[in-house]
Design an enzyme around this catalytic site. Structure first.
Site, PDB file in Angstrom:
ATOM      1  N   LYS A 214       6.347   7.555  -1.863  1.00  0.00           N
ATOM      2  CA  LYS A 214       6.366   9.002  -2.041  1.00  0.00           C
ATOM      3  C   LYS A 214       6.243   9.707  -0.691  1.00  0.00           C
ATOM      4  O   LYS A 214       6.996  10.602  -0.365  1.00  0.00           O
ATOM      5  CB  LYS A 214       5.221   9.386  -2.981  1.00  0.00           C
ATOM      6  CG  LYS A 214       5.161  10.851  -3.315  1.00  0.00           C
ATOM      7  CD  LYS A 214       4.102  11.119  -4.370  1.00  0.00           C
ATOM      8  CE  LYS A 214       3.849  12.609  -4.485  1.00  0.00           C
ATOM      9  NZ  LYS A 214       2.852  12.942  -5.494  1.00  0.00           N
ATOM     10  N   GLU A 220       1.004   0.061   4.644  1.00  0.00           N
ATOM     11  CA  GLU A 220       1.507  -1.224   4.140  1.00  0.00           C
ATOM     12  C   GLU A 220       3.023  -1.182   3.980  1.00  0.00           C
ATOM     13  O   GLU A 220       3.742  -2.093   4.404  1.00  0.00           O
ATOM     14  CB  GLU A 220       0.880  -1.553   2.772  1.00  0.00           C
ATOM     15  CG  GLU A 220      -0.604  -1.859   2.802  1.00  0.00           C
ATOM     16  CD  GLU A 220      -1.472  -0.631   2.626  1.00  0.00           C
ATOM     17  OE1 GLU A 220      -0.992   0.506   2.910  1.00  0.00           O
ATOM     18  OE2 GLU A 220      -2.634  -0.785   2.222  1.00  0.00           O
ATOM     19  N   GLY A 275       1.929   9.476  -7.806  1.00  0.00           N
ATOM     20  CA  GLY A 275       2.402   8.112  -7.556  1.00  0.00           C
ATOM     21  C   GLY A 275       2.252   7.224  -8.784  1.00  0.00           C
ATOM     22  O   GLY A 275       3.170   6.484  -9.161  1.00  0.00           O
ATOM     23  N   ARG A 276       1.110   7.292  -9.436  1.00  0.00           N
ATOM     24  CA  ARG A 276       0.854   6.401 -10.581  1.00  0.00           C
ATOM     25  C   ARG A 276       1.541   6.887 -11.854  1.00  0.00           C
ATOM     26  O   ARG A 276       1.423   6.258 -12.898  1.00  0.00           O
ATOM     27  CB  ARG A 276      -0.652   6.244 -10.781  1.00  0.00           C
ATOM     28  CG  ARG A 276      -1.406   7.560 -10.889  1.00  0.00           C
ATOM     29  CD  ARG A 276      -2.903   7.350 -10.681  1.00  0.00           C
ATOM     30  NE  ARG A 276      -3.620   8.614 -10.656  1.00  0.00           N
ATOM     31  CZ  ARG A 276      -3.808   9.358  -9.574  1.00  0.00           C
ATOM     32  NH1 ARG A 276      -3.300   8.994  -8.419  1.00  0.00           N
ATOM     33  NH2 ARG A 276      -4.504  10.483  -9.641  1.00  0.00           N
ATOM     34  N   GLU A 361      -7.462   5.209 -10.842  1.00  0.00           N
ATOM     35  CA  GLU A 361      -7.188   6.151  -9.747  1.00  0.00           C
ATOM     36  C   GLU A 361      -7.185   7.580 -10.301  1.00  0.00           C
ATOM     37  O   GLU A 361      -7.492   8.526  -9.584  1.00  0.00           O
ATOM     38  CB  GLU A 361      -5.852   5.831  -9.070  1.00  0.00           C
ATOM     39  CG  GLU A 361      -5.697   6.519  -7.726  1.00  0.00           C
ATOM     40  CD  GLU A 361      -4.518   6.014  -6.904  1.00  0.00           C
ATOM     41  OE1 GLU A 361      -4.741   5.334  -5.896  1.00  0.00           O
ATOM     42  OE2 GLU A 361      -3.375   6.311  -7.278  1.00  0.00           O
ATOM     43  N   HIS A 392      -8.312 -18.254 -23.689  1.00  0.00           N
ATOM     44  CA  HIS A 392      -8.761 -19.556 -23.193  1.00  0.00           C
ATOM     45  C   HIS A 392      -9.380 -19.450 -21.812  1.00  0.00           C
ATOM     46  O   HIS A 392      -9.561 -20.456 -21.133  1.00  0.00           O
ATOM     47  CB  HIS A 392      -7.587 -20.533 -23.193  1.00  0.00           C
ATOM     48  CG  HIS A 392      -7.057 -20.772 -24.572  1.00  0.00           C
ATOM     49  ND1 HIS A 392      -7.545 -21.764 -25.389  1.00  0.00           N
ATOM     50  CD2 HIS A 392      -6.130 -20.095 -25.293  1.00  0.00           C
ATOM     51  CE1 HIS A 392      -6.909 -21.705 -26.558  1.00  0.00           C
ATOM     52  NE2 HIS A 392      -6.057 -20.695 -26.527  1.00  0.00           N
ATOM     53  N   LYS A 512      -8.413   4.008   4.194  1.00  0.00           N
ATOM     54  CA  LYS A 512      -7.135   4.000   4.923  1.00  0.00           C
ATOM     55  C   LYS A 512      -7.357   4.424   6.370  1.00  0.00           C
ATOM     56  O   LYS A 512      -6.849   3.806   7.302  1.00  0.00           O
ATOM     57  CB  LYS A 512      -6.167   5.016   4.296  1.00  0.00           C
ATOM     58  CG  LYS A 512      -5.522   4.615   3.004  1.00  0.00           C
ATOM     59  CD  LYS A 512      -4.448   5.663   2.689  1.00  0.00           C
ATOM     60  CE  LYS A 512      -4.004   5.612   1.267  1.00  0.00           C
ATOM     61  NZ  LYS A 512      -3.063   6.673   0.903  1.00  0.00           N
TER      62      LYS A 512
HETATM   63  O1  F6P Z   1      -3.525   4.775  -1.692  1.00  0.00           O
HETATM   64  C1  F6P Z   1      -3.257   5.339  -2.910  1.00  0.00           C
HETATM   65  C2  F6P Z   1      -1.854   5.872  -3.001  1.00  0.00           C
HETATM   66  O2  F6P Z   1      -1.760   7.108  -2.410  1.00  0.00           O
HETATM   67  C3  F6P Z   1      -1.411   5.906  -4.454  1.00  0.00           C
HETATM   68  O3  F6P Z   1      -1.804   7.039  -5.115  1.00  0.00           O
HETATM   69  C4  F6P Z   1       0.056   5.739  -4.321  1.00  0.00           C
HETATM   70  O4  F6P Z   1       0.604   5.332  -5.539  1.00  0.00           O
HETATM   71  C5  F6P Z   1       0.142   4.700  -3.246  1.00  0.00           C
HETATM   72  O5  F6P Z   1      -0.915   5.007  -2.371  1.00  0.00           O
HETATM   73  C6  F6P Z   1       1.435   4.632  -2.517  1.00  0.00           C
HETATM   74  O6  F6P Z   1       1.768   5.826  -1.896  1.00  0.00           O
HETATM   75  P1  F6P Z   1       3.218   6.105  -1.374  1.00  0.00           P
HETATM   76  O7  F6P Z   1       4.153   6.051  -2.528  1.00  0.00           O
HETATM   77  O8  F6P Z   1       3.178   7.464  -0.746  1.00  0.00           O
HETATM   78  O9  F6P Z   1       3.561   5.036  -0.359  1.00  0.00           O
END
Ligand code: F6P
Length: 546
Positions: A214, A220, A275-276, A361, A392, A512
């Site tokens: 987003k 990452e 995002g979620r 979240e 199990h 972060k």
């Molecule tokens: O760290 C949490 C978050 O902001 C989530 O809410 C989001 O889904 C995820 O990181 C990834 O964010 P982005 O789509 O901006 O890379």
């Protein structure tokens, strides 16, 4: 926008409904589910509800008619209906980020109007969906080729959190409807072993990367995207190849262009999609490439069915509202700290992991909308694994552990594959676990089975574990959409009752930022004395020395 809900957010415990629920919970705390059923077997009917293709059975929840009435009264007193109307009406209910919350617009049919700042967002949604469909069709048909002219045979989604969990979960869920000649992979972790493993057997000439973010700034994702670009160019040699092997899903044009992706190959979404809550936006591009635009639209229809049910059905019969209320009862009035979600469908194996972000979240917050600290519990820990496998591993604890864990059991009447002799066993296991967890087995019943006295206690099951069972006819894209939307709206309902903002996520920021400040001290060759807290400094020294 009427903002009175903000000032009222921290007054849940001042409501007479809350006091009545507390006192009623104390009054029926000693009632076992066996007794509830003995006194009123018809609860199997009046606590079962149907809507949007889902049958929900709450008869094994530790509630009675009075508890349900009070919970519904609480939902009304907290303004669930009014806030629901505000969400569907595009009001900026995400007050800490000053944003509308419009994931429901992502599945609104063509021709519908949802106006935000003078723009009909439904038109924008369908414009992106149409572009996604055209692109997905080209990849699937082989019309879109890699830089050297070869057909794309592997699609790798690079993203994390909401830009990974939903698509990864959906990929498995729609597998039977997918093109098996295209391999789909997901890289999310900044751990290089993730990228290394997911690409080890892929060929850059036939691999397409979808960089899903987003913000297009997530550490990452951008680290993995840069690595992917190096990996591709190591073989393809020419920077022009990036345009054929990378597309982006993002809200951030500037950063996408900076990365070198042609913004013609960027699929956008909007700040009003959390995002979620984004797996049905362009973030679902990998899903669409796998199962095709028609199945993706079917999934959107499933979402939409549940949206309409949630929007139009009285609270008394409203599946997401009732689900949210069962959670509130278990968390706030019975005091249970976790909830297990067990899909009895291997296609939904990743559903619990997806739900963890969606619920935790969204509602893992101790600050009310008015900035005051909550005086009640909010989101429980959500976890799970598919049944029957889970039975199990940790079901022992669920049956005889010292803590009580409420559970949602999800299933389908039919499986996708018609493998003879399996489905009735799977269904029998759902019903058996619901029965065992809720009713247990008394010492007398154990004795009647001929058990030796010294073993009776160990073989007795207390039962009384609260269970909800959700069932649909068959898995598939539509069924997936219905289940996801049901949980989205249950999370919404709970957030309104708890007085928190379900749509921000400030709680992930601190870690972060700290990672960014610690990383230079761990970079190869770093020597300067670290200037963090004593424990962090000690770790940095240890890591450097080893
Ligand atoms: O760290 C949490 C978050 O902001 C989530 O809410 C989001 O889904 C995820 O990181 C990834 O964010 P982005 O789509 O901006 O890379």
């Amino acid at each position: 926008m009427d903002t009175s809900f903000i000032a009222q957010s921290s007054s849940l415990d001042a409501l007479p409904e809350d006091a009545a629920l507390k006192s009623h919970a104390r009054a029926i705390a000693g009632t076992h589910l066996r007794q509830f059923f003995a006194e009123d077997p018809s609860r199997a009917q009046w606590l079962a509800f149907e809507g949007a293709g889902i049958r929900a059975d709450h008869s094994r929840q530790r509630i009675d008619k009075r508890a349900l009435e009070l919970l519904l009264a609480l939902a009304r007193a907290r303004g669930v209906e009014a806030r629901r109307a505000m969400m569907f009406g595009a009001e900026r209910i995400n007050v800490t980020e000053d944003r509308a919350v419009l994931h429901v617009a992502l599945r609104a049919p063509k021709g519908e109007r949802i106006m935000l700042d003078g723009v009909n967002v439904v038109d924008e949604v369908h414009a992106v969906l149409d572009r996604m469909a055209a692109f997905a069709d080209r990849v699937r048909s082989g019309a879109w080729t890699g830089f050297t002219g070869k057909r794309i045979t592997a699609v790798v989604n690079i993203g994390i959190g909401g830009s990974d969990l939903g698509p990864a979960m959906a990929m498995l869920a729609v597998r039977p409807w997918s093109d098996r000649s295209i391999t789909c992979r997901f890289v999310s972790n900044v751990d290089g072993d993730d990228f290394g493993e997911q690409t080890a057997d892929l060929d850059p000439e036939t691999t397409l990367f979808i960089v899903s973010s987003k913000t297009f700034t997530t550490l990452e994702t951008m680290t993995n995207a840069n690595t992917a670009r190096e990996w591709s160019l190591a073989k393809l040699k020419d920077r022009a190849a990036v345009a054929k092997h990378f597309v982006a899903v993002s809200t951030n044009h500037g950063e996408v262009a900076k990365f070198g992706i042609d913004t013609q190959n960027m699929f956008g979404f909007w700040d009003w999609v959390g995002g979620r809550y984004s797996m049905d936006s362009a973030i679902g591009l990998s899903t669409m490439i796998a199962c095709g635009p028609a199945h993706f639209r079917e999934m959107l229809e499933g979402f939409r069915e549940m949206d309409e049910h949630f929007r139009d059905t009285p609270l008394e019969r409203n599946l997401p509202v009732l689900q949210g209320l069962m959670g509130v009862w278990n968390r706030n009035y019975l005091g249970f700290a976790t909830v297990g979600v067990i899909p009895y469908s291997h296609l939904l194996a990743r559903f619990p992991a997806y739900l963890q972000q969606l619920t935790m979240e969204s509602n893992g917050k101790y600050v009310c909308l008015d900035g005051k600290r909550v005086k009640w519990d909010t989101c429980p820990v959500v976890w799970g694994e598919p049944g029957t496998n889970a039975q199990h591993s940790y079901f022992q604890m669920l049956h005889q552990g010292s803590s009580i864990v409420p559970m949602d059991l999800l299933g389908f009447r039919h499986s996708a594959h018609d493998v003879k002799g399996h489905q009735h066993l799977l269904l029998a296991n759902i019903l058996a676990q619901a029965q065992a967890l809720s009713f247990g087995k008394t010492a007398d019943e154990v004795r009647k089975d001929g058990c030796e006295e010294p073993l009776v206690a160990a073989r007795t099951f207390e039962g009384n574990r609260p269970i909800s069972v959700y069932m649909q006819d068959a898995p598939g894209p539509r069924a997936l959409g219905r289940f996801v939307a049901m949980y989205e709206h249950a999370v919404f309902t709970q957030g309104v009752i708890w007085g928190i903002n379900s749509f921000d996520q400030w709680g992930v920021e601190l870690g972060k930022k700290l990672a960014v400040s610690i990383a230079p001290d761990l970079a190869p060759g770093a020597r300067a004395a670290p200037k963090h807290d004593a424990a962090t400094n000690a770790w940095i020294e240890w890591l450097r020395s080893n």
